[in-house]
Design a protein around this motif. Sequence first.
Motif, PDB file in Angstrom:
ATOM      1  N   GLU A  51     -48.099  23.470 -12.343  1.00  0.00           N
ATOM      2  CA  GLU A  51     -49.390  24.799 -12.742  1.00  0.00           C
ATOM      3  C   GLU A  51     -48.704  25.827 -13.201  1.00  0.00           C
ATOM      4  OE1 GLU A  51     -52.039  23.105 -10.052  1.00  0.00           O
ATOM      5  OE2 GLU A  51     -52.090  21.220 -11.727  1.00  0.00           O
ATOM      6  N   THR A  52     -48.085  26.870 -12.055  1.00  0.00           N
ATOM      7  CA  THR A  52     -48.162  27.409 -11.078  1.00  0.00           C
ATOM      8  C   THR A  52     -46.880  28.761 -12.308  1.00  0.00           C
ATOM      9  OG1 THR A  52     -46.462  26.679  -9.208  1.00  0.00           O
ATOM     10  CG2 THR A  52     -48.283  28.617  -8.568  1.00  0.00           C
TER      11      THR A  52
ATOM     12  N   SER B 102     -48.560  28.677 -15.970  1.00  0.00           N
ATOM     13  CA  SER B 102     -49.498  29.724 -15.705  1.00  0.00           C
ATOM     14  C   SER B 102     -49.598  31.295 -16.306  1.00  0.00           C
ATOM     15  CB  SER B 102     -50.928  29.236 -14.341  1.00  0.00           C
ATOM     16  OG  SER B 102     -51.421  28.210 -14.474  1.00  0.00           O
TER      17      SER B 102
ATOM     18  N   ARG C 294     -58.176  31.496 -23.826  1.00  0.00           N
ATOM     19  CA  ARG C 294     -58.479  30.930 -23.408  1.00  0.00           C
ATOM     20  C   ARG C 294     -58.144  29.498 -23.316  1.00  0.00           C
ATOM     21  NH1 ARG C 294     -63.971  30.581 -26.005  1.00  0.00           N
ATOM     22  NH2 ARG C 294     -64.795  29.130 -24.894  1.00  0.00           N
TER      23      ARG C 294
ATOM     24  N   HIS D 145     -56.896  27.520 -20.292  1.00  0.00           N
ATOM     25  CA  HIS D 145     -57.416  28.623 -18.627  1.00  0.00           C
ATOM     26  C   HIS D 145     -58.810  27.292 -18.599  1.00  0.00           C
ATOM     27  CE1 HIS D 145     -54.665  32.025 -18.683  1.00  0.00           C
ATOM     28  NE2 HIS D 145     -55.630  31.856 -20.295  1.00  0.00           N
ATOM     29  N   PRO D 146     -58.204  26.425 -17.254  1.00  0.00           N
ATOM     30  CA  PRO D 146     -57.541  25.769 -16.768  1.00  0.00           C
ATOM     31  C   PRO D 146     -56.418  24.978 -17.543  1.00  0.00           C
ATOM     32  CG  PRO D 146     -59.057  24.308 -16.271  1.00  0.00           C
ATOM     33  CD  PRO D 146     -59.374  25.584 -17.584  1.00  0.00           C
ATOM     34  N   TYR D 147     -55.182  24.836 -16.993  1.00  0.00           N
ATOM     35  CA  TYR D 147     -53.645  24.554 -17.590  1.00  0.00           C
ATOM     36  C   TYR D 147     -53.817  23.346 -16.071  1.00  0.00           C
ATOM     37  CZ  TYR D 147     -49.394  23.442 -17.852  1.00  0.00           C
ATOM     38  OH  TYR D 147     -47.844  22.718 -17.670  1.00  0.00           O
ATOM     39  N   HIS D 148     -54.140  21.929 -15.998  1.00  0.00           N
ATOM     40  CA  HIS D 148     -53.690  21.040 -15.696  1.00  0.00           C
ATOM     41  C   HIS D 148     -52.416  20.527 -14.796  1.00  0.00           C
ATOM     42  CE1 HIS D 148     -57.754  22.187 -13.342  1.00  0.00           C
ATOM     43  NE2 HIS D 148     -58.060  21.839 -15.004  1.00  0.00           N
TER      44      HIS D 148
ATOM     45  N   THR E 101     -59.368  23.990 -21.739  1.00  0.00           N
ATOM     46  CA  THR E 101     -58.624  22.950 -21.326  1.00  0.00           C
ATOM     47  C   THR E 101     -57.526  22.370 -21.563  1.00  0.00           C
ATOM     48  OG1 THR E 101     -61.109  22.485 -20.222  1.00  0.00           O
ATOM     49  CG2 THR E 101     -59.384  20.979 -18.876  1.00  0.00           C
TER      50      THR E 101
END
Length: 274
Positions: free
Chosen positions: A8-9, A12, A19, A22-25, A50
């Motif tokens: 994720e880090t 991201s 959009r 966001h979020p990215y898992h 997502t």
Amino acid sequence: MTENELSETAVSTLLNTRRIGHPYHYRASVPSTSALLSQELRTGAPPHGTVLLTDYQSQGRGRLDRRWEAPPGTSLLFSVLLRPDWEAERAGWLMMLAGLAVAEAIEVVAAQPVVLKWPNDVLLRVEGTWRKTCGILQEGELDSNGRLRHAILGIGINVNVPSAQLPAAAMPATSLLAATGRPVSRRDLLVAVLANLETHYEAADGGQSPRAAWRERLITLGRSVRVTRLDAAAESPLEGVAEDVDEWGSLLVRDAVGRLHAVAAGDVTLRDAS
Ligand code: BT5
């Protein structure tokens, strides 16, 4: 941090989308990113854009009950949730957007010419034949007014899969590594695909059809094909010439007696894949 880091880090901070992502898992391993995302839709309210990505799927899905196979840590395996408030027939545009987003990203990141095979295969040319390097699975649901409630685009790209680990499949498989002879950054490719997806999605959401750009990449057109229809039960395969695609992505096939058939869903074999 390695170049292939998809956490994720790592991802991201590089995403330049508003959009999508966001979020990215990120999950190290899941049965299927598309299955998990659709499960999350039943239990929560993941927002438009997502993205769920994994390094390994134990039950990666293709269309129908087919499998998508990828050795751990070699590929891009992810699903994107979209919530377009579109009439149902426009759902065909989503498959086009995804194909275009992947094709354009591969061309930039791996410097390889890319074509699409109707409806959802992304092909690279290796040793004189076109081979499948990416498959796209589109699933969705309509609301009671016949509009798209949501759609999940599942994308599997063979990035750094060594030739010996590519699956044996009816349509020969390849990877970016096999095609270019060098490893490709999965992170750079992912960031590019998501950025392209956002650009194409926003244009389509604004009413601009992706058909012309998609049509231009379709290797299927003008060729003799054999089509196994998935949208019409118990028919024998259709043989003819793939003449065109309609606005929503159906393949228009002219048979030997001159009748034109519109195929919304099917598997196509090219008589000559060179
Ligand atoms: C597709 O189905 O091509 C859609 C594949 C979508 C996979 C992604 S991965 C992330 C997301 N989560 C999921 O669970 N799925 C999506 P289809 O056109 O039905 O093609 C499936 C066929 O491709 C299989 O029957 C095999 O013959 C072949 N195949 C399997 N793995 C492959 C691979 N890695 N590369 C090329 N071909 C493959």
